[in-house]
Write an enzyme that holds these catalytic residues in place. Structure first.
Site, PDB file in Angstrom:
ATOM      1  CG  HIS A  56      -8.127   7.492  -4.035  1.00 22.97           C
ATOM      2  ND1 HIS A  56      -7.913   6.137  -3.917  1.00 22.97           N
ATOM      3  CD2 HIS A  56      -9.041   7.817  -3.084  1.00 22.97           C
ATOM      4  CE1 HIS A  56      -8.651   5.661  -2.929  1.00 22.97           C
ATOM      5  NE2 HIS A  56      -9.349   6.660  -2.405  1.00 22.97           N
ATOM      6  CG  LEU A  57     -14.315   8.397  -7.481  1.00 23.76           C
ATOM      7  CD1 LEU A  57     -14.468   9.792  -8.079  1.00 23.76           C
ATOM      8  CD2 LEU A  57     -15.103   7.368  -8.297  1.00 23.76           C
ATOM      9  CB  THR A  58     -12.945   9.584  -1.949  1.00 18.61           C
ATOM     10  OG1 THR A  58     -13.574   9.109  -0.743  1.00 18.61           O
ATOM     11  CG2 THR A  58     -12.643  11.071  -1.786  1.00 18.61           C
ATOM     12  CG  LEU A  73      -5.738   4.666   6.302  1.00 22.02           C
ATOM     13  CD1 LEU A  73      -6.609   4.494   7.542  1.00 22.02           C
ATOM     14  CD2 LEU A  73      -4.305   4.248   6.599  1.00 22.02           C
ATOM     15  NE  ARG A  95      -9.527  -3.430  -5.159  1.00 23.06           N
ATOM     16  CZ  ARG A  95      -8.995  -3.010  -6.308  1.00 23.06           C
ATOM     17  NH1 ARG A  95      -9.524  -3.372  -7.469  1.00 23.06           N
ATOM     18  NH2 ARG A  95      -7.938  -2.238  -6.321  1.00 23.06           N
ATOM     19  CD  GLU A 238      -7.424  -1.300  -9.818  1.00 27.05           C
ATOM     20  OE1 GLU A 238      -7.124  -1.058  -8.636  1.00 27.05           O
ATOM     21  OE2 GLU A 238      -8.192  -2.235 -10.149  1.00 27.05           O
TER      22      GLU A 238
END
Length: 291
Positions: A56-58, A73, A95, A238
């Site tokens: 998960h990229l942030t 979340l 999405r 994904e």
């Protein structure tokens, strides 16, 4: 002044399994009464997808808020937008409108993970290429401004199962009406349950994207993606986790360099979560960089 990129050191992309080659059959041995049956060597074992890493990229500016909340979340569950939002508004709308096959919930109600640290949308950021899926904030950020929150398929599935078995989740609920997808499922198919991950073979909002949205179909989709000869499809695929991912299920934070590692460790000190923080430079350099 534009920052100079460090040279790519090596390739750390997850190795993809190749299709196993069957061992040639030899002449059939004579069976002796009472002797143990010979072990079959001409059948390849099924690919075990449990240890498949997910990413998960942030942006690093979002990390403190994620840790305070204690979980990642889904977009629809956010009450405040991230400090640096990666997704463009049009992407969020797409999405929100797209539905997970076999479910009446939208893709936006799931936390998205890549199946490769070289996912195509991430490559657009690394290479500073225009991508309609990305917000301007993402385009304006350097790759080393991001961190990868990493887990495995097994860790996520076990965590979701534990949450489902918790006392507060044990109260019986009214049975959900059978959906068309349920009715059409093969008799041996495990039905979809709340808290089940879904796996896609492309962008989850894509009109032609296929979903594996039950435990059995998700596993088969992962096996198909991992066995693909050129490994191209897995770069767009994904893994979707419904609602939220508790931070205790994140086992690794991947960063670009030592400076970022020390910054992340400083942020982690204020939280109860202690994942490993590791420097993986190749995850943060475009594939066009020299090896």
């Amino acid at each position: 002044m534009k920052k100079t990129r460090a040279p790519k050191l090596s390739s750390l992309r997850d190795p993809l399994p190749t299709a196993a080659t069957s061992v040639a059959r030899t002449a059939r041995p004579v069976r002796v009464a009472g002797a143990p049956r010979p072990v079959r060597t001409d059948m390849a074992p099924a690919d075990n997808v449990d240890e498949q890493r997910i990413y998960h990229l942030t942006h690093i500016s979002n990390l403190a808020a994620i840790l305070r909340d204690g979980r990642l979340l889904a977009n629809e569950a956010l009450t405040v937008r991230p400090a640096v939002d990666i997704s463009a508004a049009a992407t969020r709308n797409q999405r929100r409108e797209a539905r997970v096959a076999g479910d009446d919930r939208s893709v936006a109600e799931y936390v998205p993970f890549f199946l490769s640290p070289n996912a195509t949308v991430w490559e657009s950021i690394r290479a500073e290429q225009a991508d309609p899926r990305l917000a301007l904030d993402a385009h304006g950020s350097e790759a080393f401004d991001f961190v990868m929150l990493v887990s495995t398929v097994k860790k996520i599935n076990d965590g979701l199962a534990a949450l489902a078995a918790a006392p507060e989740a044990a109260a019986p609920e009214a049975a959900a009406p059978e959906t068309a997808a349920d009715a059409d499922a093969p008799a041996d198919e495990t039905p979809r349950a709340a808290g089940t991950v879904a796996v896609t073979n492309g962008d989850a909002a894509g009109s032609l994207t296929r979903f594996g949205a039950t435990p059995a179909t998700a596993e088969r989709m992962l096996q198909t993606l991992r066995a693909e000869a050129d490994g191209a499809m897995i770069l767009d695929a994904e893994l979707l986790v419904p609602d939220a991912v508790p931070m205790e299920l994140i086992t690794l934070v991947g960063v670009c360099n030592d400076n970022v590692r020390e910054t992340v460790r400083g942020i982690l000190k204020a939280s109860a979560f202690k994942p490993k923080v590791a420097v993986y430079p190749p995850w943060f350099h475009t594939s066009a960089d020299p090896q």
